[in-house]
Design a protein around this motif. Sequence first.
Motif, short mmCIF file in Angstrom:
data_model
loop_
_atom_site.label_atom_id
_atom_site.label_comp_id
_atom_site.label_asym_id
_atom_site.label_seq_id
_atom_site.Cartn_x
_atom_site.Cartn_y
_atom_site.Cartn_z
N ILE A 91 -85.42 11.58 -2.02
CA ILE A 91 -83.90 12.15 -1.53
C ILE A 91 -83.37 10.78 -1.10
O ILE A 91 -82.01 10.69 -1.29
N GLN A 92 -83.70 10.02 -0.39
CA GLN A 92 -83.13 8.84 0.30
C GLN A 92 -82.84 7.75 -1.05
O GLN A 92 -82.10 7.05 -1.04
N GLN A 93 -83.64 7.74 -2.18
CA GLN A 93 -83.38 6.93 -3.32
C GLN A 93 -82.23 7.38 -3.97
O GLN A 93 -81.82 6.38 -4.84
N GLU A 94 -81.81 8.53 -4.04
CA GLU A 94 -80.64 9.15 -4.57
C GLU A 94 -79.54 8.83 -3.74
O GLU A 94 -78.54 9.60 -3.89
N LYS A 95 -79.15 7.79 -3.27
CA LYS A 95 -78.19 7.57 -2.24
C LYS A 95 -76.68 7.53 -2.82
O LYS A 95 -75.84 7.83 -2.38
N ASP A 96 -76.55 7.13 -4.27
CA ASP A 96 -75.22 7.27 -4.84
C ASP A 96 -74.95 8.27 -5.54
O ASP A 96 -74.11 8.68 -6.30
N LYS A 97 -75.68 9.43 -5.21
CA LYS A 97 -75.39 10.71 -5.78
C LYS A 97 -75.44 11.98 -5.05
O LYS A 97 -75.69 11.84 -3.77
N LEU A 98 -74.85 13.11 -5.50
CA LEU A 98 -74.81 14.55 -4.75
C LEU A 98 -76.31 14.95 -5.48
O LEU A 98 -76.31 15.24 -6.71
N LEU A 99 -77.01 15.09 -4.53
CA LEU A 99 -78.51 15.64 -4.84
C LEU A 99 -78.44 17.08 -4.37
O LEU A 99 -78.36 17.65 -3.16
N VAL A 100 -78.90 17.90 -5.40
CA VAL A 100 -79.08 19.44 -5.12
C VAL A 100 -80.61 19.66 -5.32
O VAL A 100 -81.12 19.48 -6.33
N VAL A 101 -81.19 20.24 -4.10
CA VAL A 101 -82.50 20.22 -3.90
C VAL A 101 -82.80 21.76 -3.72
O VAL A 101 -82.60 22.29 -2.68
N ASN A 102 -83.68 22.41 -4.84
CA ASN A 102 -83.84 23.86 -4.48
C ASN A 102 -85.23 24.06 -4.27
O ASN A 102 -85.98 23.51 -5.20
N PHE A 103 -85.51 24.67 -3.36
CA PHE A 103 -86.76 25.10 -3.10
C PHE A 103 -87.19 26.72 -3.75
O PHE A 103 -86.56 27.51 -3.48
N TRP A 104 -88.17 26.70 -4.53
CA TRP A 104 -88.53 27.85 -5.15
C TRP A 104 -89.84 28.16 -5.48
O TRP A 104 -90.68 27.45 -5.08
N SER A 105 -90.27 29.19 -6.03
CA SER A 105 -91.56 29.61 -6.66
C SER A 105 -91.61 30.52 -7.70
O SER A 105 -90.62 31.26 -7.91
N THR A 106 -92.52 30.40 -8.63
CA THR A 106 -92.67 31.31 -9.91
C THR A 106 -92.80 32.74 -9.31
O THR A 106 -92.58 33.53 -10.03
N THR A 107 -93.45 32.99 -8.11
CA THR A 107 -93.66 34.28 -7.81
C THR A 107 -92.58 34.96 -6.99
O THR A 107 -92.75 36.06 -6.38
#
Length: 162
Positions: free
Chosen positions: A36-52
Motif C-alpha cells: 500500500i505504501q509503495q503505491e504512493k502516487d496512486k489512488l489505491l482501492v483495496v477490497n477484502f473479500w472471500s470466495t465463500t
Amino acid sequence: MKNLIKILAVFIFCTVFKAQQTEVSVIKYEDLEKRIQQEKDKLLVVNFWSTTCGPCVKELPHFMEVNAEFSGNQKFKMILVSLDRLADKERVLKFIKNKNLSAEVLLLDDIKRMNTWIPKFEKDWDGNIPVTLFYKNGVKVHFNDGEMSKTDLEKRIKENLQ
C-alpha cells in the motif's frame, strides 16, 4: 438487434480484459502494508473479500467493470485481497478464472493474527467482509464497511482521483 449488440459487447469486454492471474501471491499483513505504501502516487482501492462470502461475490462484477473503466488511468490501481485460507489457494485461482477477475488478487495468509492487523487498517472494522479501503498517496481516505454498489464505487473513485 439490441441483444446481438449487447452479446457482442460482452464478448469483446471478456476478450479484451482476459489478462488474468495464473498465480496468486501469498502475503502476510506486513507485506500488504508495504505494498500500500509503495503505491504512493496512486489512488489505491483495496477490497477484502472471500470466495465463500455471498455479498463479496455479488459486488465483484461491479468492481471489475469499474476496474476496466479506470484501468487506463496511471493514477489508479485496484487490489483484491482474498481472505480465503491458504489451503484454498487453488479454489481462489479457479474463482479468478471463472469470474474473469482483471484486478490483481492477493491471498492474505494471516488469519491467526486478524485481531492484530484488522484494527491497523481501520479501528471501526469488526472483521466482517466485504470491506473496501481507499488510499490516496499512501494515506487512507475512505473506509467502506459492507457491499458497494457500482455507482458508489465509481463516485468514490472519481472524488479521489481529482
